[in-house]
Scaffold this motif. Structure first.
Motif, short mmCIF file in Angstrom:
data_model
loop_
_atom_site.label_atom_id
_atom_site.label_comp_id
_atom_site.label_asym_id
_atom_site.label_seq_id
_atom_site.Cartn_x
_atom_site.Cartn_y
_atom_site.Cartn_z
N GLU A 41 -7.60 -46.78 39.21
CA GLU A 41 -7.88 -47.66 40.35
C GLU A 41 -6.59 -48.15 41.02
N TRP A 42 -5.64 -47.23 41.20
CA TRP A 42 -4.33 -47.64 41.70
C TRP A 42 -4.38 -48.22 43.11
N ARG A 43 -5.36 -47.79 43.90
CA ARG A 43 -5.47 -48.36 45.25
C ARG A 43 -5.88 -49.83 45.18
N LEU A 44 -6.84 -50.13 44.31
CA LEU A 44 -7.24 -51.54 44.13
C LEU A 44 -6.09 -52.33 43.52
N PHE A 45 -5.40 -51.70 42.55
CA PHE A 45 -4.26 -52.34 41.91
C PHE A 45 -3.22 -52.73 42.96
N ARG A 46 -2.93 -51.80 43.85
CA ARG A 46 -1.93 -52.05 44.89
C ARG A 46 -2.39 -53.13 45.87
N SER A 47 -3.68 -53.12 46.22
CA SER A 47 -4.18 -54.12 47.18
C SER A 47 -4.14 -55.52 46.59
N ILE A 48 -4.42 -55.64 45.28
CA ILE A 48 -4.38 -56.96 44.63
C ILE A 48 -2.94 -57.46 44.58
N LEU A 49 -1.99 -56.56 44.40
CA LEU A 49 -0.58 -56.96 44.39
C LEU A 49 -0.12 -57.53 45.72
N LYS A 50 -0.88 -57.28 46.78
CA LYS A 50 -0.54 -57.84 48.09
C LYS A 50 -1.25 -59.18 48.32
N GLY A 51 -2.08 -59.59 47.35
CA GLY A 51 -2.86 -60.81 47.50
C GLY A 51 -2.14 -62.05 47.02
N SER A 52 -2.94 -63.01 46.54
CA SER A 52 -2.40 -64.30 46.13
C SER A 52 -1.66 -64.20 44.79
N PHE A 53 -0.80 -65.17 44.54
CA PHE A 53 -0.06 -65.24 43.28
C PHE A 53 -1.00 -65.29 42.09
N PHE A 54 -2.12 -65.99 42.23
CA PHE A 54 -3.05 -66.18 41.13
C PHE A 54 -3.69 -64.86 40.70
N ASP A 55 -4.12 -64.07 41.69
CA ASP A 55 -4.70 -62.76 41.37
C ASP A 55 -3.66 -61.82 40.76
N ILE A 56 -2.45 -61.86 41.29
CA ILE A 56 -1.38 -61.00 40.78
C ILE A 56 -1.05 -61.35 39.33
N ALA A 57 -1.01 -62.64 39.02
CA ALA A 57 -0.70 -63.08 37.66
C ALA A 57 -1.73 -62.58 36.66
N VAL A 58 -3.03 -62.69 37.01
CA VAL A 58 -4.10 -62.22 36.12
C VAL A 58 -4.03 -60.70 35.97
N LEU A 59 -3.83 -60.00 37.08
CA LEU A 59 -3.78 -58.54 37.07
C LEU A 59 -2.67 -58.02 36.17
N LEU A 60 -1.45 -58.48 36.38
CA LEU A 60 -0.31 -57.96 35.64
C LEU A 60 -0.33 -58.38 34.18
#
Length: 543
Positions: free
Chosen positions: A361-380
């Motif tokens: 799901e690299w496209r979703l992964f990349r789109s979340i990395l462009k989002g808020s700090f909170f989403d990025i923190a949970v994702l990574l």
């Protein structure tokens, strides 16, 4: 009723002969799709290939026969590879059997406690994080076979694996590498020729045929596992109740992952067929399947998203398709298993590399990395813990981190204050056209509320020509909320409903643009105040 299988409900209402024919054909196609995957998942999990086939047959039948979804296809999945491999390595096949049965009882308990809605409390970045992490781990496990390396034992740790690979670069078998690349090209490229015949199945036929015809020097399934058993036997596990405690952790991990993946798959299927699955019935059916399957030599099973999507796209609309898929695999196993053992390990590695890529799901992964700090923190956090530590730890930490970050976000909101974007300029809806509906969202559109809001939007939108969604009291929207909103709007638009948003603040507007919702709705239908949204809705309704 808490346990109400879809199959029996459909039998009462009746299934047309034309639909049975369509489901039968779809089931045969899905069975062929599932064949290479079932073998590949079993081998990658460190167990013999027939265990994957048995799982697809027994669990696939029970999940369709007793499940809460019309089109769910059950069986072994790539997500379980990491878990099963670790359990087998630490506790052996007996430990895997006991852990899977215990997980089945836990899943039934989840259903009886009506925890089918538990999925809404798993943020989308968390799900993408551990799914992408599992994909990376699966890819790393296939390097040995993909390159034909001569390695006696590959370490379980991610970093240790790559250290061993780096130390054995001199043992690469270039014939195996060529077969891996050929498998990948056929698996991916055959979609352009036929959307119904799976490329992985064609790849197995071609690559295995080449190896046998030219006697190519590569290892195959028979090299590692011997003959594939062409029978299914009942076997009771030897349970030492004094050791039960050590299996609780693995069992909970299997149950959590199985529950999450099966409900995710059911939600995806609902979106494709405009249906509604029965989540608690689905969990109970998954539990029963995981109790029974190990007794016949199988491994953990859950709803398989890819195979479920294939089922829907080929015309499957009732559980008959899933039942036929299981019968198809059983016949293949009983009568053609002796040829399956000739499949080269490089070919299976190629198929699993494609599976890992699709899971990433690299496209979703990349789109979340462009989002808020909170989403990025949970994702990574979830991603790196899945890859470097453990899936169970990743899910636990991800959930806790999501809750903590949400509390901080709300605390910051309270400190800074929040004002509604528009006010009640018109509270009298008496002159509202009957074809226009209004739904107001109050509070954050985030992972815990997103599912509920999405369902109400779909339910309200299907009854209207125009749906106005008031968002003046929505301070922020996370990626889970954006995903659910986009899915709900997409479904009501297919039904002919136009969606108009009002009272959208700058933070929410940026999320709408980031996730393509603004483009889906049209900027002319996103308005700052309710009065303008009402004028716009009346214009559309008058057409």
């Amino acid at each position: 009723m808490l346990f109400k299988p879809k199959f029996f409900s459909l039998l009462k209402t009746g299934i047309s002969p034309a639909q049975i024919r369509s489901d039968t054909l779809s089931g045969i196609v899905v069975g062929i799709v599932a064949l290479p995957l079932a073998i590949a998942f079993a081998v990658a999990s460190g167990v013999s290939p027939e265990k994957g086939l048995i799982t697809a047959v027994v669990a696939g039948f029970l999940i369709s026969f007793l499940g809460g979804s019309r089109v769910q296809i059950g069986g072994p999945t790539g997500a379980f590879i990491v878990i099963v491999y670790g359990i087998v390595e630490q506790y052996g096949l007996g430990g895997l059997m006991v852990s899977t049965i215990m997980a089945g009882f836990i899943l039934i308990l989840f259903g009886l406690l009506r925890l089918g809605s538990l999925l809404r409390f798993f943020p989308h970045p968390l799900i993408v994080g551990f799914t992408s992490g599992i994909a990376v781990v699966i890819f790393s496990t296939q390097i040995k076979d993909a390159l034909g390396m001569e390695i006696d034992k590959v370490p379980s740790g991610f970093i240790e694996k790559w250290e061993v690979y780096a130390g054995h670069l001199g043992t690469i078998n270039y014939t195996a590498l060529a077969l891996t690349l050929l498998t990948i090209m056929i698996t991916v490229g055959f979609r352009r020729i036929s959307g119904k015949i799976p490329g992985s199945f064609v790849a197995i036929l071609i690559v295995t045929g080449l190896v046998q015809a030219f006697g190519l020097p590569v290892t195959d399934i028979r090299t590692f596992f011997g003959e594939i058993a062409g029978s299914v036997q009942f076997e009771m596990p030897a349970i030492n109740f004094g050791e039960i405690r050590q299996y609780i952790g693995p069992a909970v991990t299997i149950a959590l992952l199985g529950g999450i993946e099966s409900l995710l798959s059911a939600v995806v299927a609902d979106g494709m067929i405009s249906g509604n699955h029965r989540s608690n019935t689905e969990l109970i059916a998954q539990g029963i399947a995981n109790i029974v399957t190990p007794l016949f030599g199988g491994i953990p099973a859950t709803g398989a998203i890819a195979r479920t999507v294939v089922n829907v796209k080929t015309g499957g609309r009732t559980p008959v398709a899933g039942i036929v898929h299981a019968i198809t695999l059983l016949l293949i196993m009983l009568f053609f298993g002796k040829w399956a053992q000739m499949i080269p390990m490089a070919c299976l590695a190629g198929i699993l590399i494609v599976v890992a890529y699709n899971m990433s799901e690299w496209r979703l992964f990349r789109s979340i990395l462009k989002g808020s700090f909170f989403d990025i923190a949970v994702l990574l956090t979830t991603f790196f813990l899945t890859v470097l530590v453990d899936l169970t730890v990743a899910i636990e930490v991800g959930i806790v981190l999501s809750a903590l970050l949400f509390m901080k976000r709300m605390a910051d909101l309270g400190k800074d204050g929040f004002k509604a974007v528009d006010s009640d300029l018109l509270t009298d809806y008496s002159d509202l056209p009957p074809s226009v509906s209004i739904y107001e969202i109050s509070g954050p559109f985030f992972f815990a509320s997103a599912k509920q809001y999405g369902e109400v939007i779909k339910e309200t939108g299907f009854k209207s020509k125009v749906l106005i969604i008031r968002m003046r009291y929505v301070p922020f929207m996370d990626s889970t909320g954006a995903r659910n909103l986009k899915e709900a709007i997409g479904m009501v638009r297919k039904a002919g409903t136009t969606v108009v948003l009002s009272g959208v603040n700058e933070n929410v507007r940026s999320e709408l643009e980031e996730y393509g919702i603004a483009k889906l709705i049209g900027n002319e239908n996103i308005l700052s105040v309710f009065e303008l949204a009402l004028v716009r809705a009346k214009e559309i309704a008058a057409r």
